[in-house]
Design a protein around this motif. Sequence first.
Motif, PDB file in Angstrom:
ATOM      1  N   GLY A 185       0.818  -1.211   0.000  1.00  0.00           N
ATOM      2  CA  GLY A 185       0.000   0.000   0.000  1.00  0.00           C
ATOM      3  C   GLY A 185       0.852   1.262   0.000  1.00  0.00           C
ATOM      4  O   GLY A 185       0.538   2.240  -0.694  1.00  0.00           O
ATOM      5  N   VAL A 186       1.937   1.247   0.781  1.00  0.00           N
ATOM      6  CA  VAL A 186       2.850   2.402   0.812  1.00  0.00           C
ATOM      7  C   VAL A 186       3.482   2.605  -0.564  1.00  0.00           C
ATOM      8  O   VAL A 186       3.616   3.746  -1.048  1.00  0.00           O
TER       9      VAL A 186
ATOM     10  N   ARG B 203       0.885   4.060  -2.953  1.00  0.00           N
ATOM     11  CA  ARG B 203       0.632   5.460  -2.644  1.00  0.00           C
ATOM     12  C   ARG B 203       1.774   6.356  -3.125  1.00  0.00           C
ATOM     13  O   ARG B 203       1.540   7.453  -3.653  1.00  0.00           O
ATOM     14  N   SER B 204       3.013   5.874  -2.975  1.00  0.00           N
ATOM     15  CA  SER B 204       4.151   6.669  -3.440  1.00  0.00           C
ATOM     16  C   SER B 204       4.155   6.812  -4.958  1.00  0.00           C
ATOM     17  O   SER B 204       4.594   7.842  -5.487  1.00  0.00           O
TER      18      SER B 204
ATOM     19  N   LEU C 297       1.363   6.851  -6.775  1.00  0.00           N
ATOM     20  CA  LEU C 297       0.244   7.728  -7.105  1.00  0.00           C
ATOM     21  C   LEU C 297       0.552   9.193  -6.816  1.00  0.00           C
ATOM     22  O   LEU C 297       0.116  10.081  -7.564  1.00  0.00           O
ATOM     23  N   ASP C 298       1.290   9.462  -5.712  1.00  0.00           N
ATOM     24  CA  ASP C 298       1.577  10.865  -5.393  1.00  0.00           C
ATOM     25  C   ASP C 298       2.844  11.384  -6.066  1.00  0.00           C
ATOM     26  O   ASP C 298       3.215  12.543  -5.900  1.00  0.00           O
TER      27      ASP C 298
END
Length: 305
Positions: free
Chosen positions: A252-253, A256-257, A259-260
């Motif tokens: 998940g981390v 997220r990295s 995506l951002d």
Amino acid sequence: MVLIFLAGEALIRVYWLLGGRWGYTACDRTHVVHPSDGCGAAQVAELPFWSGWGALGLCVLLAGVVLWKPPAVVLWTVAAGLATAAFPLHLLFEIPAGLAGRPTDWRDVTARLALLAGAVLFARLAPRPARGPSAYRPVAPWVRRSAYVAVAIPLVGWALPHALWALDVPFGISGAELDDIQRNLSLGSALAITAVPPVAGLLALGLAQRWGQQFPRWVPVVGDRSVPRLLALVPAGAVAIALIAYGGLSTGVLVRSLLDGSRNWSDVVDGWAVVLTLVVFVGWGAALAVTAVGYHRATRAPSAS
């Protein structure tokens, strides 16, 4: 002994809430990285909730549970929760690396070992059912297959790539990452990190073999006696949950990295072997969980006809 353990945990939390920081670690919560002194614990002005009031309240709650004299299932549930919170997989890496000379957060190690000790104490508090003569109950073929998978995954997916990196082979990682590994990883740490997971993975075989239900004859004191089911099931379940949770959260981390924009797809491609270890954790945990379920089904008491 359980109440003494809870009192000790409660007292250290009160000490931290009053401003003391002895025994407290701030790793991953500050930018200061000094493992030997708790990663800058003295610089933490406000204690995180679950390190202070949350943990203190949980100690009071568990003390009430003990005084209530609950059924065995409650005590085993608490024991499993404490063992999972200790994340014993982390200790498999941290302790050997520290003994090999790598900078280690011994405060974190001590806290995790204390949680494991608490898990053992709660498990010992649970009443034991009367057991008859030892008898081996063969597991289903699918349980054996899942046990072999649980052994093979850490061997192929973890030990092999780490051994190659220790030997300066850039398998699935960039040259910069390999240089960083070679610069920071001692020989002892490399051996521990490479060897410990597959050796630990071999214990999954016990869930599908006779020695997982009956202690071998050569074992002192308990030879030929039945292995308590929960002695096998609780650690297997706790480790399986920890593996799946760690792999899932880490994935998940990573997502997220991406995506951002803090990480590029090119980084993932260059270091695909490192990313693959996240899948290794999830797959290892899933295979271990399936094997534990099969062990439970094979060894549970037959229903009354």
